[in-house]
Design a protein around this motif. Structure first.
Motif, PDB file in Angstrom:
ATOM      1  N   PHE A 189       0.829  -1.207   0.000  1.00  0.00           N
ATOM      2  CA  PHE A 189       0.000   0.000   0.000  1.00  0.00           C
ATOM      3  C   PHE A 189       0.864   1.258   0.000  1.00  0.00           C
ATOM      4  O   PHE A 189       0.620   2.193  -0.765  1.00  0.00           O
ATOM      5  CB  PHE A 189      -0.911  -0.025   1.238  1.00  0.00           C
ATOM      6  CG  PHE A 189      -1.998   1.008   1.217  1.00  0.00           C
ATOM      7  CD1 PHE A 189      -3.165   0.773   0.525  1.00  0.00           C
ATOM      8  CD2 PHE A 189      -1.858   2.197   1.897  1.00  0.00           C
ATOM      9  CE1 PHE A 189      -4.176   1.708   0.508  1.00  0.00           C
ATOM     10  CE2 PHE A 189      -2.856   3.148   1.880  1.00  0.00           C
ATOM     11  CZ  PHE A 189      -4.019   2.898   1.178  1.00  0.00           C
ATOM     12  N   VAL A 190       1.904   1.268   0.831  1.00  0.00           N
ATOM     13  CA  VAL A 190       2.798   2.432   0.904  1.00  0.00           C
ATOM     14  C   VAL A 190       3.608   2.562  -0.377  1.00  0.00           C
ATOM     15  O   VAL A 190       3.887   3.666  -0.840  1.00  0.00           O
ATOM     16  CB  VAL A 190       3.711   2.327   2.150  1.00  0.00           C
ATOM     17  CG1 VAL A 190       4.827   3.338   2.112  1.00  0.00           C
ATOM     18  CG2 VAL A 190       2.882   2.505   3.401  1.00  0.00           C
ATOM     19  N   ARG A 219       1.605   8.602  -0.062  1.00  0.00           N
ATOM     20  CA  ARG A 219       1.162   9.763   0.721  1.00  0.00           C
ATOM     21  C   ARG A 219       0.199   9.408   1.841  1.00  0.00           C
ATOM     22  O   ARG A 219       0.011  10.187   2.749  1.00  0.00           O
ATOM     23  CB  ARG A 219       0.469  10.772  -0.195  1.00  0.00           C
ATOM     24  CG  ARG A 219       1.440  11.518  -1.052  1.00  0.00           C
ATOM     25  CD  ARG A 219       0.729  12.614  -1.762  1.00  0.00           C
ATOM     26  NE  ARG A 219       0.921  12.395  -3.187  1.00  0.00           N
ATOM     27  CZ  ARG A 219       0.169  12.882  -4.122  1.00  0.00           C
ATOM     28  NH1 ARG A 219      -0.865  13.605  -3.799  1.00  0.00           N
ATOM     29  NH2 ARG A 219       0.426  12.650  -5.385  1.00  0.00           N
ATOM     30  N   PHE A 220      -0.410   8.267   1.752  1.00  0.00           N
ATOM     31  CA  PHE A 220      -1.494   7.948   2.682  1.00  0.00           C
ATOM     32  C   PHE A 220      -1.008   7.037   3.807  1.00  0.00           C
ATOM     33  O   PHE A 220      -1.357   5.864   3.873  1.00  0.00           O
ATOM     34  CB  PHE A 220      -2.654   7.299   1.923  1.00  0.00           C
ATOM     35  CG  PHE A 220      -3.182   8.175   0.836  1.00  0.00           C
ATOM     36  CD1 PHE A 220      -3.904   9.316   1.145  1.00  0.00           C
ATOM     37  CD2 PHE A 220      -2.961   7.862  -0.484  1.00  0.00           C
ATOM     38  CE1 PHE A 220      -4.396  10.130   0.146  1.00  0.00           C
ATOM     39  CE2 PHE A 220      -3.446   8.668  -1.492  1.00  0.00           C
ATOM     40  CZ  PHE A 220      -4.167   9.811  -1.183  1.00  0.00           C
ATOM     41  N   LEU A 221      -0.219   7.600   4.716  1.00  0.00           N
ATOM     42  CA  LEU A 221       0.327   6.805   5.813  1.00  0.00           C
ATOM     43  C   LEU A 221      -0.755   6.349   6.787  1.00  0.00           C
ATOM     44  O   LEU A 221      -0.752   5.206   7.233  1.00  0.00           O
ATOM     45  CB  LEU A 221       1.374   7.615   6.577  1.00  0.00           C
ATOM     46  CG  LEU A 221       2.684   7.890   5.848  1.00  0.00           C
ATOM     47  CD1 LEU A 221       3.625   8.673   6.732  1.00  0.00           C
ATOM     48  CD2 LEU A 221       3.317   6.601   5.411  1.00  0.00           C
ATOM     49  N   ALA A 257      -3.529  -1.806   7.836  1.00  0.00           N
ATOM     50  CA  ALA A 257      -2.763  -2.823   8.567  1.00  0.00           C
ATOM     51  C   ALA A 257      -3.525  -3.272   9.805  1.00  0.00           C
ATOM     52  O   ALA A 257      -3.564  -4.471  10.120  1.00  0.00           O
ATOM     53  CB  ALA A 257      -1.393  -2.269   8.955  1.00  0.00           C
ATOM     54  N   ALA A 258      -4.161  -2.337  10.502  1.00  0.00           N
ATOM     55  CA  ALA A 258      -4.934  -2.691  11.695  1.00  0.00           C
ATOM     56  C   ALA A 258      -6.127  -3.563  11.328  1.00  0.00           C
ATOM     57  O   ALA A 258      -6.420  -4.553  12.010  1.00  0.00           O
ATOM     58  CB  ALA A 258      -5.397  -1.425  12.415  1.00  0.00           C
ATOM     59  N   ILE A 259      -6.813  -3.214  10.245  1.00  0.00           N
ATOM     60  CA  ILE A 259      -7.983  -3.995   9.824  1.00  0.00           C
ATOM     61  C   ILE A 259      -7.563  -5.403   9.409  1.00  0.00           C
ATOM     62  O   ILE A 259      -8.229  -6.392   9.755  1.00  0.00           O
ATOM     63  CB  ILE A 259      -8.732  -3.274   8.691  1.00  0.00           C
ATOM     64  CG1 ILE A 259      -9.413  -2.019   9.244  1.00  0.00           C
ATOM     65  CG2 ILE A 259      -9.737  -4.192   8.017  1.00  0.00           C
ATOM     66  CD1 ILE A 259      -9.959  -1.091   8.192  1.00  0.00           C
ATOM     67  N   VAL A 285       7.167   2.365  10.487  1.00  0.00           N
ATOM     68  CA  VAL A 285       8.011   1.849   9.408  1.00  0.00           C
ATOM     69  C   VAL A 285       7.724   2.590   8.105  1.00  0.00           C
ATOM     70  O   VAL A 285       8.637   2.881   7.333  1.00  0.00           O
ATOM     71  CB  VAL A 285       7.830   0.326   9.258  1.00  0.00           C
ATOM     72  CG1 VAL A 285       8.535  -0.203   8.025  1.00  0.00           C
ATOM     73  CG2 VAL A 285       8.354  -0.376  10.493  1.00  0.00           C
ATOM     74  N   SER A 286       6.471   2.946   7.862  1.00  0.00           N
ATOM     75  CA  SER A 286       6.136   3.687   6.645  1.00  0.00           C
ATOM     76  C   SER A 286       6.774   5.067   6.652  1.00  0.00           C
ATOM     77  O   SER A 286       7.251   5.539   5.615  1.00  0.00           O
ATOM     78  CB  SER A 286       4.625   3.818   6.509  1.00  0.00           C
ATOM     79  OG  SER A 286       4.041   2.560   6.414  1.00  0.00           O
TER      80      SER A 286
END
Length: 151
Positions: free
Chosen positions: A88-89, A94-96, A103-105, A141-142
């Motif tokens: 995703f990153v 841009r969408f951290l 990641a939580a979901i 990390v992102s």
């Protein structure tokens, strides 16, 4: 007229592997830490504050077993959350916060599935802690990956 193509450098999957490993490891460690703090707090909640005793050998063994169990439980959800977040990153750098939420979901969903497959008694707190840990490690990390890409 010549048409110039600008090739942006996208890291290969092998180049993203250290970040995925770091994110997985940090998520697993944070989950184990959260669960250990919760266990120790629950164990001492019945004692008045004046009578808190030092840990004996049996308490330490029980806490180590708890830490190992939480680490094993959190490994698969954390790994899948790290892989998805890294992708995703890499695609949308841009969408951290969205990556952390994703990641939580994913960690939450995989932990629920894992809990259902192994027919463990459902305890929401370790599952929520794993989702929170996956989000925190994904965010950290992102950010590190973005700072490294800017340099």
């Amino acid at each position: 007229m010549q048409h110039r193509q600008i090739h942006t450098h996208h890291p290969s999957a092998l180049a993203r592997l250290p970040a995925i490993m770091l994110q997985t490891l940090s998520s697993v460690i944070i989950t184990a830490l959260f669960c250990t703090i919760l266990f120790y707090w629950r164990a001492n909640s019945e004692l008045p504050l004046m009578q808190i005793s030092l840990l004996n050998f049996n308490d330490i063994k029980l806490i180590l077993v708890l830490i190992c169990g939480c680490m094993l439980f959190a490994l698969v959800p954390s790994l899948l959350a790290a892989v998805f977040c890294s992708y995703f990153v890499w695609r949308l750098p841009r969408f951290l916060l969205s990556a952390a939420a994703a990641a939580a979901i994913i960690a939450f969903s995989v932990a629920l599935l894992q809990n259902w497959l192994f027919s463990w008694p459902l305890d929401w707190i370790p599952i929520l802690f794993n989702a929170l840990a996956a989000a925190i490690s994904a965010l950290c990390v992102s950010r590190l990956q973005q700072q490294a890409q800017k340099k």
